[in-house]
Design an enzyme around this catalytic site. Structure first.
Site, PDB file in Angstrom:
ATOM      1  N   TYR A 133      38.425  37.838  47.289  1.00 16.46           N
ATOM      2  CA  TYR A 133      39.451  39.005  47.555  1.00 16.46           C
ATOM      3  C   TYR A 133      40.483  38.390  48.612  1.00 16.46           C
ATOM      4  O   TYR A 133      41.646  38.614  48.404  1.00 16.46           O
ATOM      5  CB  TYR A 133      39.292  40.230  47.632  1.00 16.46           C
ATOM      6  CG  TYR A 133      38.299  40.843  46.656  1.00 16.46           C
ATOM      7  CD1 TYR A 133      38.485  40.441  45.182  1.00 16.46           C
ATOM      8  CD2 TYR A 133      37.013  41.683  46.866  1.00 16.46           C
ATOM      9  CE1 TYR A 133      37.515  40.988  44.254  1.00 16.46           C
ATOM     10  CE2 TYR A 133      36.379  42.312  46.064  1.00 16.46           C
ATOM     11  CZ  TYR A 133      36.832  41.823  44.490  1.00 16.46           C
ATOM     12  OH  TYR A 133      35.580  42.237  43.772  1.00 16.46           O
ATOM     13  N   SER A 176      37.958  37.679  41.924  1.00 20.56           N
ATOM     14  CA  SER A 176      36.619  38.407  41.882  1.00 20.56           C
ATOM     15  C   SER A 176      35.884  37.953  42.732  1.00 20.56           C
ATOM     16  O   SER A 176      35.978  36.709  43.543  1.00 20.56           O
ATOM     17  CB  SER A 176      36.062  38.093  40.397  1.00 20.56           C
ATOM     18  OG  SER A 176      34.711  38.690  40.214  1.00 20.56           O
ATOM     19  N   ARG A 177      34.792  38.414  43.299  1.00 18.35           N
ATOM     20  CA  ARG A 177      33.800  37.865  44.156  1.00 18.35           C
ATOM     21  C   ARG A 177      32.830  36.764  43.212  1.00 18.35           C
ATOM     22  O   ARG A 177      32.299  36.004  43.940  1.00 18.35           O
ATOM     23  CB  ARG A 177      32.591  38.874  44.431  1.00 18.35           C
ATOM     24  CG  ARG A 177      33.277  39.910  45.463  1.00 18.35           C
ATOM     25  CD  ARG A 177      32.012  41.026  45.640  1.00 18.35           C
ATOM     26  NE  ARG A 177      31.728  41.651  44.284  1.00 18.35           N
ATOM     27  CZ  ARG A 177      30.702  42.670  44.221  1.00 18.35           C
ATOM     28  NH1 ARG A 177      30.214  43.137  45.340  1.00 18.35           N
ATOM     29  NH2 ARG A 177      30.525  43.286  42.930  1.00 18.35           N
ATOM     30  N   LYS A 205      42.314  54.940  40.443  1.00 17.94           N
ATOM     31  CA  LYS A 205      41.823  56.494  40.724  1.00 17.94           C
ATOM     32  C   LYS A 205      40.360  56.219  40.853  1.00 17.94           C
ATOM     33  O   LYS A 205      39.660  55.395  40.170  1.00 17.94           O
ATOM     34  CB  LYS A 205      42.439  57.655  39.952  1.00 17.94           C
ATOM     35  CG  LYS A 205      42.197  57.320  38.425  1.00 17.94           C
ATOM     36  CD  LYS A 205      40.668  57.813  37.980  1.00 17.94           C
ATOM     37  CE  LYS A 205      40.231  57.330  36.568  1.00 17.94           C
ATOM     38  NZ  LYS A 205      39.021  57.474  36.304  1.00 17.94           N
ATOM     39  N   ASP A 211      35.002  59.981  39.180  1.00 17.80           N
ATOM     40  CA  ASP A 211      35.623  59.397  37.815  1.00 17.80           C
ATOM     41  C   ASP A 211      36.008  60.196  36.650  1.00 17.80           C
ATOM     42  O   ASP A 211      37.035  59.786  35.994  1.00 17.80           O
ATOM     43  CB  ASP A 211      34.218  58.476  37.436  1.00 17.80           C
ATOM     44  CG  ASP A 211      34.339  57.406  36.976  1.00 17.80           C
ATOM     45  OD1 ASP A 211      34.516  57.025  35.615  1.00 17.80           O
ATOM     46  OD2 ASP A 211      34.590  56.331  37.663  1.00 17.80           O
TER      47      ASP A 211
END
Length: 320
Positions: free
Chosen positions: A54, A32-33, A93, A172
């Site tokens: 990452y 994660s950041r 996706k 989405d």
């Protein structure tokens, strides 16, 4: 196979929940950041390692398959990072924000001999084969048209309101009814008609898309991030029709012929995400660069429809 997760958000938790219960799948690393967020996720699901960037995950030589779950706007960037560091990638996706990005990633994966798969979970589920088998057996006769919808009141979610994050209903939610139609109709698309209602920020609140396929077949599709919808899919034939109770995770398939209705239940599942993980593991073991369940040609086919719809609406993302 060692599975790692890049961007441990909501769907990533569902992937982890399935993965920890699968034989032969090792939950290896989370990135994660935020190092704190990565650590919390790793501890929750028993991942061996965690990274606060990452890049650290991409550089880990032991990471094999990376599931990328960042916002749509960053799929291309993060998938490319992983591929260039020799990682197989399962990419959430919608695959990318446009077809050009998708085609570039596919080329990179092919040159490097790496698996690149779209995490479009209905494609991997047993329900898909059940539906196709019923259609092939002529359960509803010759298929003529499809209707499908997917919607939920999600307008308060910042990511979905943001053009910078490639928000809106289409990428989405709209991908589900479109995917449902594409699974039914392998024919080439002759026409695409679409319209949308855009938010003040410039993303689509709701949209409708009509696809006309070769041979005169048609699909009428609708997605909406302002309202609850049935989330159903219906396939109409000249002898009856077939209905699924959800175009995202179908649990019941109903076939109607005259006054007769037959219900088919799909197998029990962990949460439905296990099928795409196992498909990736099989493909990697076989040395394949794509999953048969969701080949690259279908990913690009989907992206071109999304591109054409957004072009019609005048909707372009800043990351393009």
């Amino acid at each position: 196979m060692k599975l790692s997760i890049l961007a441990p958000g909501g769907i990533a938790n569902q992937i982890a929940r399935a993965a920890v219960q699968l034989e032969g799948i090792e939950c290896y690393a989370a990135a994660s950041r935020s190092s704190e967020r990565a650590e919390a996720f790793a501890e929750k699901w028993g991942f061996e390692k965690h990274y606060g960037s990452y890049g650290e995950l991409a550089e880990d030589p032991q990471a094999e398959l990376v599931y990328v779950a960042s916002p749509h706007s960053h799929h291309y960037q993060h998938a490319k990072l992983c591929l260039e560091h020799g990682k197989h990638v399962l990419l959430e996706k919608a695959f990318t924000v446009n077809a050009a990005q998708a085609e570039e990633l596919i080329q990179i994966a092919g040159k490097k001999g790496l698996l690149l798969a779209e995490a479009f979970w209905p494609r991997y589920m047993p329900s898909r084969n059940m539906i196709q088998k019923l259609l092939a057996q002529g359960a509803i006769g010759e298929v003529q048209s499809v209707e499908a919808d997917f919607g939920a009141p999600l307008s308060t979610i910042e990511r979905l309101r943001s053009p910078e994050l490639a928000g809106g209903a289409l990428l989405d939610l709209g991908v589900y009814p479109i995917n449902f139609a594409l699974q039914v109709f392998p024919e080439n698309i002759e026409k695409i008609h679409s319209s949308a209602v855009l938010s003040p920020e410039g993303v689509d609140w709701m949209n409708s898309i009509t696809l006309t396929f070769e041979g005169g077949k048609m699909a009428v599709l609708h997605s909406n991030m302002l309202a609850h919808m049935k989330n159903h899919g219906t396939i109409y034939g000249d002898k009856g029709y077939l209905e699924v109770d959800s175009v995202s995770n179908c649990t019941n398939i109903r076939v109607y012929e005259g006054n007769k209705m037959t219900c088919y239940k799909v197998p029990e599942q962990i949460n439905g995400y296990e099928y795409e993980i196992l498909a990736c593991a099989r493909a990697i073991e076989a040395g394949q660069t794509e999953c048969a369940e969701m080949p690259h040609s279908e990913t690009v086919r989907m992206m071109r429809i999304l591109d054409e719809a957004r072009k019609t609406w005048g909707m372009r993302f800043p990351c393009e």
